[in-house]
Design an enzyme around this catalytic site. Structure first.
Site, PDB file in Angstrom:
ATOM      1  CB  CYS A  15     -13.577  14.526  32.170  1.00 20.50           C
ATOM      2  SG  CYS A  15     -12.382  14.336  33.494  1.00 20.50           S
ATOM      3  CG  ASP A  47      -6.898  -0.788  31.897  1.00 18.30           C
ATOM      4  OD1 ASP A  47      -7.587  -0.876  32.925  1.00 18.30           O
ATOM      5  OD2 ASP A  47      -6.660  -1.739  31.127  1.00 18.30           O
ATOM      6  N   GLY A 136       6.545  20.722  38.127  1.00 12.29           N
ATOM      7  CA  GLY A 136       5.477  20.999  37.180  1.00 12.29           C
ATOM      8  C   GLY A 136       5.971  21.813  36.003  1.00 12.29           C
TER       9      GLY A 136
END
Ligand code: CO
Ligand code: CO
Length: 337
Positions: A15, A47, A136
């Site tokens: 991240c 959020d 996917g």
């Protein structure tokens, strides 16, 4: 020819490769989005996931997360990426249902076995979360990337949105901090195997139990700690709830060995530096807060725990550590002592 280490192919990691929060807010702030009552949670409140109402009792929760390899072991990378993507559903108080994988991969260079191991790692975690892999999309890319788009369900009357926290709420963190520093040092080959193993275990752990116990304890808001660090994600809760936060640096759960790592400049990733610069605009540190603790609170994290805002008398029902509270005061300001 042996295949290269997975992390050697990634420019950012985990991240930590998120675009900087400050830049994103400036770019997206005035996007013209049509208003629609069905969208209960959209991009405006920073959020974890979007919530779309289906009926008064039922809403969809949707999120997507993907990133470059944060560890060399492909199975562990897949497991971490899956736990991290599912986490945004748990951070809203939702139940994941299905997932679609997003894969960018240099197949010629790395070979099919590594690709299989990434998917196997993700499947193990999805099975634990009782979430179906429904499909996917994959592309050829010299820099590998993997993640999931996750869909779940949520009771719109019981969401843990950022804006729900109340004055006096205790703040609980459900996983220890420090995985960003550990994986950054591991990239330089400067971390012991047990410490890296512990970080992988933390990052692969689902936030499911944390989410279920937060809902059961009557929590008001939650967010998972990821690329914007503890300070960045706590700031979003405080700002959206119109409150200030008080954090006790010594009470923040921390992985063993991280204090020593953060004494070394090399453990501080570019992502963590960007978080620290941004956090300086809303954070006040007491003079006696050590440098390593300041970096820890900005640590650009992958698949971190939940920050839960909960009535203080019920904080002990959530598996984690109380590290602060929310108070009346300038919205979004964090005071660290
Ligand atoms: Co999140
Ligand atoms: Co996310």
């Amino acid at each position: 020819m042996p295949s290269p280490r997975l992390t050697s192919l990634s420019r950012g990691a985990g991240c930590g490769c998120k675009l900087p929060a400050a830049d994103l807010h400036a770019l997206l702030g005035d996007l013209k989005l049509p208003h629609d009552d069905r969208l209960l949670v959209g991009i405006a409140t920073a959020d974890d996931a979007a919530v779309i109402r289906l009926s008064d009792e039922l809403a969809l929760v949707q999120t997507v997360d993907f990133f470059t390899p944060i560890v060399d072991d492909p199975y562990a990378f897949g497991a971490i990426a899956a736990a991290n993507a599912l986490s945004d559903v748990y951070a809203m108080g939702g139940t994941p249902l299905s997932a679609l994988s997003i894969l960018a991969f240099p197949l010629q260079q790395l070979g099919g076995e590594i690709l299989r191991a990434i998917l196997d790692g993700a499947l193990g975690v999805l099975e634990e979360a009782e979430t179906l892999l429904a499909g996917g999309h994959s592309i050829e890319d010299p820099e590998p990337k993997f993640g999931l788009a996750v869909t779940g369900t949520i009771d719109p009357g019981r969401m843990l949105a950022n804006s729900g926290a109340r004055h006096g709420d205790a703040l609980v963190l459900t996983k220890p901090l420090g995985t960003g520093a550990i994986t950054t040092m591991a990239k330089h080959g400067e971390v012991s195997e047990p410490l890296l193993e512990r970080a992988i275990e933390v990052m692969s752990t689902l936030n499911r139990n944390a989410s279920i116990s937060a809902l059961a304890a009557g929590a008001h808001a939650a967010a998972d700690v990821t690329g914007f660090g503890l300070l960045g994600h706590l700031h979003a809760i405080a700002r959206e709830s119109g409150l200030s936060a008080e954090v006790s640096a010594a009470a923040v759960p921390t992985l063993p060995g991280v204090a020593e790592l953060l004494a070394d400049e090399e453990a501080i990733s570019g992502g963590t530096r960007r978080v620290a610069d941004w956090a300086a605009t809303f954070t006040n540190f007491a003079a006696d807060v050590a440098d390593w603790q300041r970096w820890l609170l900005a640590d650009a994290t992958t698949s971190g725990g939940l920050i839960v805002a909960v009535p203080s008398e019920r904080a002990s029902e959530i598996p984690g550590q109380v590290f602060g509270r929310l108070l009346k005061g300038p919205a979004g300001i964090i005071n660290v002592s």
